[in-house]
Design an enzyme around this catalytic site. Structure first.
Site, short mmCIF file in Angstrom:
data_model
loop_
_atom_site.label_atom_id
_atom_site.label_comp_id
_atom_site.label_asym_id
_atom_site.label_seq_id
_atom_site.Cartn_x
_atom_site.Cartn_y
_atom_site.Cartn_z
N GLN A 1 25.55 36.78 -1.20
CA GLN A 1 24.64 37.56 -0.36
C GLN A 1 25.36 38.22 0.82
OE1 GLN A 1 21.53 34.27 -0.18
NE2 GLN A 1 20.26 36.11 -0.20
N HIS B 1 17.33 27.27 -5.17
CA HIS B 1 17.33 28.73 -4.99
C HIS B 1 18.76 29.21 -4.69
CE1 HIS B 1 15.44 32.57 -3.28
NE2 HIS B 1 16.69 32.65 -2.88
N GLU B 2 19.46 28.51 -3.80
CA GLU B 2 20.82 28.94 -3.43
C GLU B 2 21.81 28.71 -4.58
OE1 GLU B 2 20.95 30.86 -1.05
OE2 GLU B 2 19.05 30.27 -0.14
N GLY C 1 18.33 29.45 3.98
CA GLY C 1 19.49 29.24 3.13
C GLY C 1 20.12 30.58 2.83
N LEU D 1 16.56 36.54 1.42
CA LEU D 1 17.10 37.54 2.34
C LEU D 1 17.54 38.81 1.62
CD1 LEU D 1 19.24 35.29 4.75
CD2 LEU D 1 16.99 36.29 5.20
#
Ligand SMILES: [Zn+2]
Length: 163
Positions: A51, A132-133, A46, A91
Site C-alpha cells: 500500500q 485483511h493485511e 492496519g 486505505l
C-alpha cells in the site's frame, strides 16, 4: 520515518504476491516506521507494505483497545476458526465500505523487527484486521470479498455522526 502516499486501487502493486523478506536490515526497519507514520496520518487500523508501493511481506496492525502496534514480517496463518460478517474499509479504497466474512479467530507466526519469530492468537476485530493485511501480501483485496457495500449514510447511522 516518513508519511508515504497510499497506493489506491486500481494499481498493479496491490494485486501482486509480495516477496518474502530475506534479511531484516535498516531498510525493513525504516519500512516498518514509514508504515506506522502513514497509517496514523490516514487514520487506518492496519496497513501493508504494497500500500506504500513496496512489494514485500511486511504489514502492521493496531490491536485492541490499547491500540498496540503489531509488526508482522513474513507472516503465515497457522490456524483459523469461526466465521463472522462485519464491516471493513481499506486505505487503498477511499469511500468504499462493506461487509466481509472472516474467521473470528486466527493464529499466526511472523517475525518482529529484531528478527525474532513469534506466534500470536487474535480474535474478533483484531483477527479481521490481521487477515485483511495478510491478504494484501498475497495481492488479495477486500473488494473481491465484499458481500454487500455499505453506504456512508448507513455507516453514519451505525456509528453516530462522528465525522
Ligand atoms: Zn486494506
Amino acid at each position: 520515518m516518513a508519511i508515504k502516499e497510499v497506493v489506491k486501487h486500481p494499481a498493479k502493486v496491490l494485486t501482486e504476491k509480495c516477496k518474502e523478506v530475506t534479511v531484516i536490515n535498516e531498510e525493513i526497519i525504516t519500512l516498518l516506521d514509514d508504515l506506522y507514520d502513514t497509517m496514523v496520518e490516514y487514520d487506518g487500523v492496519g496497513i501493508a507494505a504494497p500500500q506504500i508501493n513496496v512489494p514485500l511481506r511486511v504489514a502492521i496492525v493496531e490491536l485492541g483497545e490499547e491500540r498496540d502496534i503489531l509488526e508482522m514480517i513474513n507472516p503465515t496463518i497457522l490456524e483459523t476458526s469461526g466465521s463472522e460478517v462485519d464491516i471493513e474499509g481499506c486505505l487503498s479504497f477511499p469511500n468504499l465500505y462493506g461487509e466481509v466474512e472472516r474467521p473470528t479467530y486466527v493464529k499466526i507466526e511472523a517475525c518482529d523487527r529484531e528478527g525474532r519469530v513469534y506466534e500470536l492468537e487474535a480474535g474478533g476485530f483484531d483477527a479481521r484486521a490481521i487477515l485483511h493485511e495478510i491478504d494484501h501480501l498475497d495481492g488479495v483485496l477486500f473488494d473481491s470479498k465484499l458481500i454487500r457495500v455499505v453506504t456512508e449514510e448507513e455507516l453514519a447511522e451505525m456509528y453516530g455522526e462522528e465525522e
